[in-house]
Write an enzyme that holds these catalytic residues in place. Structure first.
Site, PDB file in Angstrom:
ATOM      1  N   ASP A   1      26.381 -17.424 120.870  1.00  0.00           N
ATOM      2  CA  ASP A   1      26.347 -17.951 121.990  1.00  0.00           C
ATOM      3  C   ASP A   1      25.521 -17.025 123.152  1.00  0.00           C
ATOM      4  OD1 ASP A   1      26.456 -19.667 124.291  1.00  0.00           O
ATOM      5  OD2 ASP A   1      28.554 -19.759 124.645  1.00  0.00           O
TER       6      ASP A   1
ATOM      7  N   GLU B   1      12.077 -12.054 119.923  1.00  0.00           N
ATOM      8  CA  GLU B   1      12.643 -13.078 118.982  1.00  0.00           C
ATOM      9  C   GLU B   1      13.975 -12.518 118.802  1.00  0.00           C
ATOM     10  OE1 GLU B   1      11.272 -15.719 117.215  1.00  0.00           O
ATOM     11  OE2 GLU B   1       9.701 -15.570 118.530  1.00  0.00           O
TER      12      GLU B   1
ATOM     13  N   ASP C   1      25.923 -21.772 119.805  1.00  0.00           N
ATOM     14  CA  ASP C   1      25.971 -22.807 120.891  1.00  0.00           C
ATOM     15  C   ASP C   1      25.078 -22.223 121.848  1.00  0.00           C
ATOM     16  OD1 ASP C   1      27.055 -24.077 122.991  1.00  0.00           O
ATOM     17  OD2 ASP C   1      28.914 -23.334 122.982  1.00  0.00           O
TER      18      ASP C   1
ATOM     19  N   HIS D   1      30.900 -16.453 123.169  1.00  0.00           N
ATOM     20  CA  HIS D   1      30.723 -16.875 124.795  1.00  0.00           C
ATOM     21  C   HIS D   1      31.388 -15.570 125.386  1.00  0.00           C
ATOM     22  CE1 HIS D   1      30.638 -18.909 128.514  1.00  0.00           C
ATOM     23  NE2 HIS D   1      32.140 -18.720 128.323  1.00  0.00           N
TER      24      HIS D   1
END
Lengths: 871, 419
Positions: free
Chosen positions: A643, A681, A713, A846
């Site tokens: 995430d 990247e 995500d 996250h």
């Protein structure tokens, strides 16, 4: 109401921004004089900003300007992915629609629908389009010579020739869609602007659009927005709001009004086009930035006030009334005030006071106010050029969004939630009567079903959870807290030699905590020795200072590998972010040990025992223990969650959290964080992470994993192809270089913020679908291997399903398997004995990215990487 | 910006690319802006309440005028419906208009139709502007124009602008400045017409213009000539107004029965009227702005202002409290002089007024601010004339003391501890 949520509903991808206003929350371009200027037409984009109070700021000084000098670059991850998007004119969600990822997966060629579970009938918030144009439409590119910037002027100029192409047309600013072709391939029309200037309009045939092409859908969305205007709703920004008496909230002098409105989007799904309609809310906050600053100043320490204001203000979005634009505050110039002058584009000097009075009829009454600095926004595709900062007057700017006071106030937030989180029943009812006006749509043979689309879903059985020697199952609302109470943990970790820091005001609470911890840890199976209690004074820095003192001596006494045996609990007097950040930063980087911060207020409450039990469990996880495990029925499979966190204050970096399971039971996790600067990247770093995770796996298990399943995500609309090319495929290639033919990879994109909702009909009443409900028909897309899962249960409001899209799969996952596995993983988040919205690795990623982005702001120490220290 | 614009605006008519730029007359700011600015200044000077723009085109002038606090009704009329329909949206209130409502109501309405038709809805206006309009009228319409605008509508003031053809030789290869122009007048022609019209309908007229001629060609006069017509005897006469008033209602309702598309301002009784006469103008757009005259927004603003003031007074009560408690022990290194203090600045009179009003006080952990005190602050005083009014408006939104004479708030707050 967030930016991301909005993008999903976006019904167009315009190269030029139309003059129409946007809801607060999204920074807008800096033309401050634009609204009051008649007939804006410009040859170059730059000329638009000419008249605004554009001034170069003086030499950056202090912390408040620091953000501004940095904020010039696009966040790395985003930028990387976006460059691809820019190549195509069709952007956002429409671009994703043309990416056919299912084509390459032979195992789902015939069917991607599963069969497990019990079938249920669901209602959605979509209206099926029962008839839409069956003939091809004709798309023409429209160019203006000289170029015209303003979208509405483009329309006006084009409309001068409406007889030549007819009332039935859709124009998005760049191209014109007609149901019948023009006589010629390329025509030139001459229009005249209000001030008698000549503009040539070149209309050139571009292509025929099939009724189902994504490009065509974009035009339908524009068409539908036109019809919304006829529903007698009040248009503010992109959305439409009802004028009924709204809800008000008041907290500490700031009042908010909340208005209800609608979001819509028309998209192609499995069996045809549907219109998705959802209810959204808009916040009206009557507080100028000047009010806000005065309020902070009145409460802050003298001498510390400027810093305090900067902390609270920088990064927030403000709205200027006079031109209805929103700006992000990037800095505060304390050395200027509205009495100062700036140079207008014609070279004359004017004070801000006079400028606003003349230009906008805005009277500035307060001279003693600093100026706000906002970096303008780039024109798309011009990210390399320096943006000109805009100076704004606090008195004329309005704050947007919730106040900190309200956000932290439980009652207000609850009240807010009650009103804005509509129950399925209420939501269904407010959408039911939505499709009334269809006159404009009929011109195009467009007809929508007046009933909401209904479809069949399946409810998966709950996963088996093992804790201690017991096996439990989640109850109907996806929880098992009661079932596992007083049961030993799956893998308790003893807690020896640990510190408990508290300030003088929290002494009682700290003593209480220490005592209770002893009580609650025993039945869990955690052995705990008494803590070393240390009292610190109330000053924000004193926690870290004390820690420094203690750890220094510890460094001398204990050898480094022993660090992890002791940990720190800090009892904080309040949730001051600064203090928390300092503690976390110190204990995650300089002196890496797991730590737990507890705010005094949380352990003062009546149910202290429950809370302290949770704290003990959380600490156990942070030290490498495990609470429970879930039966997944797969062997040698590593699950990875990725995430991203985008810092709104420091825009130049984005942070990616990478979390991978490192044993078959999914109880051990390896986590690493990638701080991404501009243009880098992500994939290079991902390879390093992956390698490290595989190494850790090998330490825990006898053999390497065979399959790797990645849940990704934090992906915006329009980035699907980029994700496939830059993350999924390189990852696969990399796995091949480690050990050819031994690995299989599946890459699944997780999307939480979607407008689609499902309702379960019970008699005449609508409720939320049960956790474990899977939908893989109708609202999925033919080109994708995708499905929805409702995995969480919500106590109020309508549950938001999560959308999963398997974009790459060499494992050959069957629909039933991937759906069941995904749902199983939603049971694995240790902070909650229940199911969550996304697979646990995603949520761990996250949490990690958030902690690093918000508090630590640098890579955490490597020695923590096998612990869930960010829980 | 202007430079860029001028390169385009330099061409008045004809082919864009072939015109040699050096020889072209350039106006700075562009002529159309000068014209609008002229009207804007006039509005600021005379503060009309009802303003109509005939031939409003893309409504730029209306957008410029709508910020004037004095205007309560703004009407645009144009024959080009598409332009109006499309532009209508940009005239709708912004988010900011809700945040800071105007003092007075403002309604903006756009009508599609000819300007030379009698329309009772345009009666009783203070200002009617016809910017670059008359040269687009053919001879028939031009003949009817004075009778309709001066004779029938008869506003207090009329502004008419039109090109000055004497200026045209300065432009390259131009006969008429716009292909739709039916004529362009010299100063003499315009003034003769204007004086005749003014005389006939009892107006006085004064001539001016915008777009100064270049040096050496001063004799040609302004590029755009403007006539300002003022009705003799000041405002429209009372008898006229009341007489016309009946007609106004009559026609407005007539119109609505004819037009099923009109969604707004629909009076059900209109349906009852038999045989409606022919409708002249269609209302294509109308919007009303939030203002302090509307109870809903007045309350919003007043309650908000009171809450802010109470909060500010409450906070200023706190630091003293803090010191007594000594919560912070040793203070941080704030030996530096405190920065400039922000907040409203009061004049001596205002200060005295505030000082003399009843002071806020504490009882236990409750903080009381007398309404009389609140009324002493200029911002609130401006909104609200007396205590009774304030009480009745805020009573159901803000907690008041039992006798209703003061606002009550909790003195201490969890959030204060952060500071």
């Amino acid at each position: 109401m967030t930016g991301r949520a909005r993008t999903t509903a976006r019904g167009r991808a315009r190269r030029r921004e139309q003059e129409e206003q946007e809801a607060p929350g999204v920074p807008r371009a800096p033309e401050s004089a634009a609204v009051s200027e008649p007939a804006q037409w410009q040859r170059t984009p730059r000329s638009l900003r000419g008249e605004g109070p554009v001034v170069r700021p003086r030499q950056p000084r202090g912390a408040e300007v620091a953000a501004q000098s940095r904020g010039v670059k696009e966040p790395g991850l985003e930028a990387g992915l976006k460059t691809l998007s820019l190549q195509e004119r069709i952007g956002g969600v429409f671009q994703d629609l043309v990416v056919n990822t299912r084509r390459d997966m032979m195992h789902v060629k015939n069917s991607k629908t599963g069969s497990e579970g019990e079938a249920v009938q669901l209602i959605t918030n979509h209206f099926r389009v029962i008839s839409h144009p069956q003939r091809v439409a004709f798309k023409y590119n429209v160019d203006y010579k000289p170029d015209v910037e303003a979208g509405n002027l483009r329309q006006i100029l084009l409309n001068q020739h409406i007889r030549k192409f007819g009332e039935c047309h859709i124009f998005d600013g760049n191209s014109l869609l007609l149901p019948q072709p023009l006589r010629e391939q390329k025509v030139e029309w001459v229009s005249i602007t209000e001030d008698k200037k000549i503009v040539k309009i070149v209309v050139e045939f571009s292509k025929e659009l099939k009724p189902t092409s994504p490009d065509c859908l974009r035009f339908y969305n524009i068409l539908f927005r036109k019809t919304l205007k006829e529903l007698n709703l009040k248009q503010i920004g992109r959305h439409y709001y009802t004028e009924k008496i709204p809800l008000t909230l008041e907290r500490r002098g700031t009042r908010l009004e909340i208005w209800r409105g609608y979001v819509t989007s028309i998209l192609q799904y499995e069996n045809g086009i549907t219109l998705c309609a959802d209810v959204n809310h808009k916040l009206l906050r009557i507080e100028t930035v000047h009010d806000f600053i005065s309020k902070i100043q009145a409460r802050a320490y003298p001498g510390n006030a400027q810093q305090e204001v900067a902390n609270k203000l920088i990064g927030s979005i403000v709205l200027t009334k006079y031109n209805n634009r929103t700006y992000r505050v990037d800095g505060i110039d304390w050395n200027q005030n509205p009495d100062d002058t700036f140079n207008k584009s014609d070279g004359t000097k004017i004070t801000y006071i006079d400028y606003y009075k003349q230009q906008h009829k805005e009277i500035i009454t307060v001279m003693q106010q600093p100026l706000l600095i906002s970096q303008g926004r780039w024109k798309k595709g011009q990210t390399d050029t320096q943006r000109e900062p805009i100076l704004l007057i606090p008195q004329l700017c309005y704050m947007t969004g919730l106040t900190d006071e309200i956000r932290k106030d439980y009652t207000s937030m609850k009240h807010l939630a009650e009103k804005t989180k509509l129950s399925p029943e209420k939501r269904h009812n407010s959408l039911k009567g939505f499709m009334k006006t269809q006159a404009l749509l009929r011109l195009w043979d467009f007809k929508l079903d007046s009933n909401l689309l209904s479809l069949q879903g399946r409810v998966l059985s709950n996963a088996n959870i093992f804790q201690g020697r017991r096996m439990v199952q989640a109850n109907a609302s996806g929880e098992w807290a009661r079932e596992v109470r007083e049961i030993p943990l799956l893998c308790p970790v003893p807690l020896h030699s640990w510190l408990l820091l508290y300030s003088r005001h929290c002494r009682t609470q700290a003593m209480n905590l220490a005592e209770h911890l002893q009580h609650v840890t025993a039945p869990m199976g955690i052995t705990m020795s008494p803590a070393s209690m240390i009292e610190v004074d109330g000053h924000p820095d004193s926690y870290t200072n004390t820690l420094r003192k203690y750890t220094r001596s510890a460094l001398q006494m204990v050898r480094i590998p022993c660090f992890l045996v002791f940990k720190v609990i800090c009892v904080l007097p309040n949730d001051d972010k600064n203090r928390y950040d300092h503690i976390k930063k110190y204990l995650c980087t300089t002196f890496p040990i797991p730590s737990q911060c507890v705010v005094k207020r949380t352990i003062e409450k009546v149910q202290a025992r429950t809370i302290i039990t949770k704290i003990a469990q959380q600490m156990n996880c942070k030290m490498g223990g495990a609470l429970w495990k879930v039966e997944t029925n797969v062997q040698r499979t590593m699950f990875i969650g990725i995430d991203c966190f985008h810092d709104i204050v420091r825009r130049q970096e984005s942070i990616a959290g990478f979390v991978a399971s490192t044993n078959a039971e999914l109880t051990k996790w390896y986590s690493q964080c990638v701080i991404q600067a501009t243009g880098e990247e992500l994939v290079n770093e991902l390879q390093t992470c992956l390698k490290a995770a595989l190494d850790v796996w090998c330490e825990n298990e006898s053999s390497m994993p065979r399959s790797i399943i990645v849940y990704r995500d934090g992906v915006g609309d329009g980035q699907l192809q980029a994700l496939l090319d830059r993350e999924a495929k390189p990852m696969w290639t990399y796995l091949q270089t480690i050990s050819p033919n031994n690995f299989a990879l599946a890459f699944i994109v997780v999307k939480k913020r979607i407008n689609t909702r499902f309702f379960l009909k019970r008699g005449n009443y609508f409720e939320n679908p049960r956790p474990g409900t899977v939908i893989d028909v109708e609202l999925t897309r033919n080109e994708w291997y995708d499905f929805f899962i409702v995995s969480q249960s919500v106590s109020e409001g309508t549950v938001t399903p999560t959308h999963y899209n398997v974009i790459y799969d060499t494992i050959g996952l069957r629909p039933d398997t991937v759906q069941r596995l995904t749902y199983c993983l939603c049971h694995m988040y240790y902070n909650l004995p229940g199911t969550i919205r996304v697979p646990a690795p995603c949520h761990y990623a996250h949490k990690l990215a958030y902690l690093v982005g918000q508090s630590i702001r640098q890579k955490p120490n490597r020695s923590l990487s096998t612990l869930l220290f960010y829980l | 910006m202007e430079e860029n614009k001028l390169q385009c605006s330099s061409v008045v008519d004809g082919n864009f690319e072939e015109v040699p730029r050096e020889t072209v007359i350039q106006f700075k700011p562009p002529l159309y802006r000068q014209r609008y600015q002229f009207v804007k200044n006039l509005v600021e000077q005379h503060e009309p309440k009802k303003v109509a723009d005939l031939g409003c085109g893309d409504t730029s002038l209306l957008r410029l005028l709508k910020v004037n606090p004095c205007i309560e009704l703004l009407v645009g009329v144009d024959i080009n419906e598409d332009k109006l329909r499309w532009r209508g949206d940009t005239l709708a209130p912004f988010m900011g208009d809700f945040l800071k409502p105007r003092d007075l109501n403002l309604t903006i309405t756009l009508y599609h139709g000819s300007v030379v038709e009698r329309d009772s809805r345009l009666l009783g206006f203070d200002l009617i502007t016809c910017i670059e309009l008359i040269e687009h009228l053919d001879s028939g319409d031009l003949a009817r124009f004075p009778e309709v605008v001066f004779g029938y509508l008869s506003p207090s003031m009329i502004v008419i602008s039109t090109p000055n053809s004497e200026f045209n030789p300065l432009f390259p290869s131009v006969t008429l400045r716009d292909s739709d122009h039916k004529f362009e007048w010299t100063r003499m022609e315009f003034q003769t017409w204007a004086l005749y019209v003014a005389n006939r309908y009892d107006y006085s007229v004064e001539f001016t213009g915008v777009g100064e001629p270049p040096a050496g060609a001063e004799n040609v006069g302004y590029c755009t000539q403007i006539g300002i017509f003022r009705k003799n005897g000041g405002k429209a006469m009372e008898s006229c107004v009341s007489e016309q008033h009946d007609q106004h209602v009559y026609k407005a309702t007539m119109g609505l029965t004819m037009l099923p598309r009109l969604v707004l301002n629909f009076h059900p009784q209109a349906v009852l009227l038999p045989n409606p006469p022919k409708m002249l103008r269609l209302q294509v757009f109308t919007t009303s702005y939030p203002s302090l005259q509307q109870e809903r927004f007045f309350k919003l603003v007043l309650v908000n202002e009171v809450s802010q003031q109470v909060e500010s007074l409450r906070v200023s009560h706190l630091p003293r409290q803090k010191k007594q408690d000594g919560e912070w022990g040793d203070k941080p290194k704030d030996s530096k002089a405190p920065g400039p203090c922000f907040g409203p600045v009061f004049t001596e009179i205002e200060k005295a007024k505030i000082e003399n009003s009843p002071k806020p006080f504490c009882v236990g952990d409750k903080f009381f601010v007398p309404l009389q005190r609140l009324l002493a602050y200029p911002k609130l005083n401006r909104l609200c004339a007396n205590e009774e009014m304030m009480r009745s408006v805020i009573a159901d939104s803000i907690p008041l003391s039992s006798d209703g004479s003061a606002v009550v708030a909790d003195l201490r707050d969890y959030f204060d501890e952060q500071f």
